[in-house]
Design an enzyme around this catalytic site. Structure first.
Site, short mmCIF file in Angstrom:
data_model
loop_
_atom_site.label_atom_id
_atom_site.label_comp_id
_atom_site.label_asym_id
_atom_site.label_seq_id
_atom_site.Cartn_x
_atom_site.Cartn_y
_atom_site.Cartn_z
NE ARG A 14 -10.27 -5.26 3.78
CZ ARG A 14 -9.15 -4.53 3.78
NH1 ARG A 14 -8.78 -3.88 2.70
NH2 ARG A 14 -8.40 -4.47 4.87
CB THR A 72 0.66 0.86 5.33
OG1 THR A 72 0.67 -0.41 4.67
CG2 THR A 72 1.98 1.06 6.05
N GLY A 73 -1.17 -1.37 6.85
CA GLY A 73 -1.23 -2.56 7.71
C GLY A 73 -2.61 -3.16 7.62
CB THR A 76 -0.88 -0.04 1.27
OG1 THR A 76 -1.86 -1.03 1.08
CG2 THR A 76 -1.54 1.30 1.57
N GLY A 122 -10.98 -1.24 3.15
CA GLY A 122 -10.08 -1.16 4.31
C GLY A 122 -10.03 0.25 4.87
CG ASP A 123 -6.41 1.22 6.85
OD1 ASP A 123 -6.38 0.32 5.97
OD2 ASP A 123 -5.38 1.77 7.28
N GLY A 167 -6.07 -3.26 7.65
CA GLY A 167 -7.01 -2.16 7.67
C GLY A 167 -8.13 -2.32 8.68
N1 ASP Z 1 -4.33 -0.96 5.03
C1 ASP Z 1 -4.59 -1.57 3.76
C2 ASP Z 1 -5.95 -2.21 3.82
O1 ASP Z 1 -6.27 -2.84 4.78
C3 ASP Z 1 -3.58 -2.60 3.39
C4 ASP Z 1 -2.13 -2.20 3.57
O2 ASP Z 1 -1.84 -1.18 4.16
O3 ASP Z 1 -1.26 -2.94 3.11
O4 ASP Z 1 -6.65 -2.14 2.84
#
Ligand code: ASP
Length: 311
Positions: free
Chosen positions: A207, A230-231, A179, A209-210, A233
């Site tokens: 879906r 990032t991570g 991301t 995410g954040d 979400g």
């Molecule tokens: N945060 C992003 C999500 O959950 C994914 C990522 O940061 O790698 O969509």
């Protein structure tokens, strides 16, 4: 003074260690994006333009999980999310579930400028894109051979293990990587943040995410800081993570580095959440935190050398 930080995702060490060439390619990609933003800031450009430019370069780089090269959903297609926010007046634009846009961050910027709405998803967002003059592409044009292979490996693993809840279950024990995001402070003290992603590999179609959710994955307020996360979400949505950093500074009197380290090294691990974030405050201080082994990142401040890091 200007300051700019970018990220290309946080996650686990790859099963097969990166070759020197691959590591070089990631660092090169990060530097290209950083330079695109820095060039604007050097010339007195605004933070909002700088974060859009940096994220556009990362979306165009197939190594990262955004734009072309994004991860695939469980049913084997690409669905993209992005957001951008201006810390001057809290204007924001966000998009999700885009299947035919190469540069979601640019559409998010258009929504921000249009100001009628903040968040558009799916078909409606793409209809707005067409009206605004964006070209649509086939979903297949966003898929790279590497991502098709990764998807196939998830499918094979699913068949072998007979996992009941779909590829999402498998994806969740492999923290996502790739991301992208950017935060900037410009000469005028303006802050901005942007984030763009294909989400988690093998996610269920639909879906979100954040990343595109204002306050969860992206936030900017000139009175405190700009943040891109990032991570996983789901956790950043639950903790309203980007706004949590802003709130710690505004209402709790935290300094930026303390707010970031409290969130990343204490609160998220306590919840079992893995990831990282980049932030810049109104003084031009940059803070980057991650509780994962890897986070692709780069930063530069006026008068200082640019740097990239992975581990
Ligand atoms: N945060 C992003 C999500 O959950 C994914 C990522 O940061 O790698 O969509």
């Amino acid at each position: 003074m200007y300051a700019l930080a970018i990220h290309g995702g946080a996650g686990a060490l790859p099963r097969v260690p990166f070759t020197a060439a691959r590591e070089h390619a990631y660092r090169h990609g990060l530097m290209q994006a950083l330079s695109a933003g820095q060039r604007l800031l050097e010339r007195g450009g605004c933070a909002l333009d700088a974060v859009e430019a940096a994220v556009t370069v990362l979306e165009d780089d197939p190594l990262f999980n955004a734009g072309r090269g994004a991860v695939l959903t469980a049913d084997g297609s690409v669905e993209l999310d992005a957001a951008i926010m201006d810390g001057c007046d809290l204007r924001a634009g966000a998009v999700a579930q885009l299947r035919h846009l190469r540069n979601p961050v640019q559409l998010a910027r258009r929504i921000l400028e249009d100001a009628a709405h903040v968040f558009l998803v799916g078909d409606g967002a793409e209809r707005f894109a067409v009206e605004a003059g964006f070209a649509l592409v086939d979903n297949g044009d966003l898929i790279t051979p590497d991502r098709r292979e990764q998807w196939q490996a998830l499918e094979d693993q699913l068949t072998r293990t007979g996992a009941a809840s779909g590829t999402q279950a498998l994806a969740l024990d492999q923290p996502p990587l790739g991301t992208v995001g950017a935060v900037a402070r410009d000469h005028g003290g303006r802050l901005a943040a942007a984030t763009s992603t294909g989400g988690t590999a093998g996610k269920r179609s639909g879906r979100i995410g954040d990343s595109p959710v204002i306050g969860a994955g992206t936030y900017a307020d000139n009175r405190s800081c700009a943040v891109s996360t990032t991570g996983h979400g789901e956790w950043f949505l639950r903790t309203v993570q980007a706004f949590d950093i802003v709130a710690r500074m505004r209402y709790g009197g935290y300094r930026l580095d303390a707010a970031v380290s409290e969130a990343i090294m204490r609160r998220l691990p306590d919840l079992g959440a893995a990831g990282g974030l980049i932030a810049v405050d109104h003084h031009g201080e940059i803070a980057i935190g991650h509780n994962t082994p890897i986070m692709f990142r780069a930063s530069v401040r006026e008068g200082e050398a640019a740097s990239t890091a992975i581990y």
